[in-house]
Design a protein around this motif. Structure first.
Motif, PDB file in Angstrom:
ATOM      1  N   ARG A 118      57.943  28.305 -45.422  1.00 62.28           N
ATOM      2  CA  ARG A 118      58.059  29.729 -45.685  1.00 62.28           C
ATOM      3  C   ARG A 118      56.896  30.198 -46.557  1.00 62.28           C
ATOM      4  N   THR A 161      56.957  39.943 -46.845  1.00 59.99           N
ATOM      5  CA  THR A 161      58.260  39.684 -46.243  1.00 59.99           C
ATOM      6  C   THR A 161      58.097  39.353 -44.769  1.00 59.99           C
ATOM      7  N   ASP A 215      63.291  38.561 -45.472  1.00 56.79           N
ATOM      8  CA  ASP A 215      63.171  37.516 -46.491  1.00 56.79           C
ATOM      9  C   ASP A 215      61.902  37.775 -47.302  1.00 56.79           C
ATOM     10  N   ASN A 257      66.469  38.008 -50.081  1.00 55.19           N
ATOM     11  CA  ASN A 257      66.313  38.883 -48.925  1.00 55.19           C
ATOM     12  C   ASN A 257      66.695  40.289 -49.352  1.00 55.19           C
TER      13      ASN A 257
END
Length: 343
Positions: free
Chosen positions: A126, A147, A152, A176
């Motif tokens: 991520r 994001t 997220d 989130n």
């Protein structure tokens, strides 16, 4: 002489055969066959510990070697590479992708060509390249964050952390913006015009969701949020859809007061769905208040009118999770000017 006055039988009308030029499926399967073959031929058998020998007629791996390494049937893989109309599961395609050493873009391309709607994320990475964090930090005092399409929050700068500490400090599975605004108590909600903004956020989210229907991660998130927030479940059931537009948002901050901002969206072209959100002041009072975010910390002890505390942790406790990530190497920002509606 006789004249035949009978009416000839009418020939049975037949619907024209569908044109393969208009049907994308055969072309997609043909493209899939060529793509798999090219990826197979670029691999070095010796590097993978396979015998090279002298009988190899083509470069790279043989089909049966790919099948063996991926743990799939030789006939099945042969049919897949020949572009035959067969069903391919997510798990099997993932094994083929690993065997062929596909990167993120190539893996997503494989799933699209195989017509699998649930394109999984490649690994659990991520994170973003360090250059992204440098851009975020250079934007201070303007709050900014990165994001994905599911909202997220992947990275942020210090100003954003001071503006939304409850968000950046949340556990990763709840870091989130959709989750946080729908589970925050109404008494200390960050939106001043809460009802209007929540409806708009759900409509924007629905538009993005339409491009990910059937993907497990998206469906699971919607299911969890519906269970956690009856308000979200009610708005979700309305099926409202809206694309991002020019929106002025008003946030309530215990230390700084109300802040009117416009959210500008900068798309990350190399990673579809990933975007940078930059918050610019919409009036002079907000501009002065945002300037205060240039400081490393705000005075502690602030509370909402309801009595709930609002504590911004020390700088060392608010690291942005950006670090090198192989799957996202070479990321580049396409500086678009669309104004979005993220938190």
């Amino acid at each position: 002489m006789s004249i035949d006055t009978s009416i000839p039988a009418v020939a049975r009308l037949r619907a024209p055969e569908p044109s393969t030029d208009r049907d994308p499926a055969p072309r997609r399967r043909s493209e899939l066959a060529s793509f798999l073959r090219s990826r197979r031929e670029r691999l070095d058998p010796e590097v993978l510990g396979l015998p090279t020998g002298t009988r190899r007629r083509t470069p790279g791996l043989r089909r049966e070697e790919v099948a063996q390494l991926a743990g799939v049937g030789v006939t099945w893989y042969t049919w897949l590479e020949q572009g035959r109309q067969i069903n391919a599961s997510v798990q099997v395609l993932d094994a083929v992708a690993r065997t062929l050493k596909l990167d993120q873009a190539e893996t997503e391309h494989l799933y699209r060509l195989a017509d699998v709607p649930a394109v999984p994320a490649v690994g659990n990475c991520r994170r973003l390249d360090p250059e992204v964090q440098q851009i975020l930090d250079a934007l201070r005092p303007l709050p900014a964050a990165v994001t994905n399409g599911r909202s997220d929050v992947l990275a942020w700068n210090r100003s954003y952390a001071l503006l939304f500490p409850f968000l950046v400090n949340a556990p990763e599975d709840k870091r989130n913006s959709m989750w946080q605004v729908f589970t925050a108590p109404e008494c200390c909600h960050p939106f001043v015009n809460r009802k209007e903004e929540l409806g708009r956020m759900v409509a924007n989210f629905r538009a993005r969701y339409g491009r990910h229907v059937g993907e497990p991660a998206w469906d699971e998130f919607v299911k969890r949020l519906c269970a956690a927030s009856p308000e979200f479940a009610e708005l979700w059931a309305e099926h409202s859809v809206a694309e991002g537009g020019v929106r002025v948002k008003t946030f309530r901050h215990p230390a700084l007061g109300d802040m009117n901002v416009v959210v500008t969206t900068l798309e990350v072209a190399a990673n579809p769905g990933v975007r940078m959100m930059v918050y610019t002041p919409n009036d002079d009072a907000t501009r002065d208040r945002i300037e205060l975010l240039r400081q490393d910390s705000l005075e502690s002890g602030h509370t909402y009118a309801c009595g709930h505390s609002f504590e911004a942790p020390p700088l060392a406790e608010l690291p942005s999770p950006v670090s090198p990530c192989p799957e996202m190497a070479g990321i580049r920002l396409a500086l678009g000017t669309e104004r979005g509606t993220a938190l």
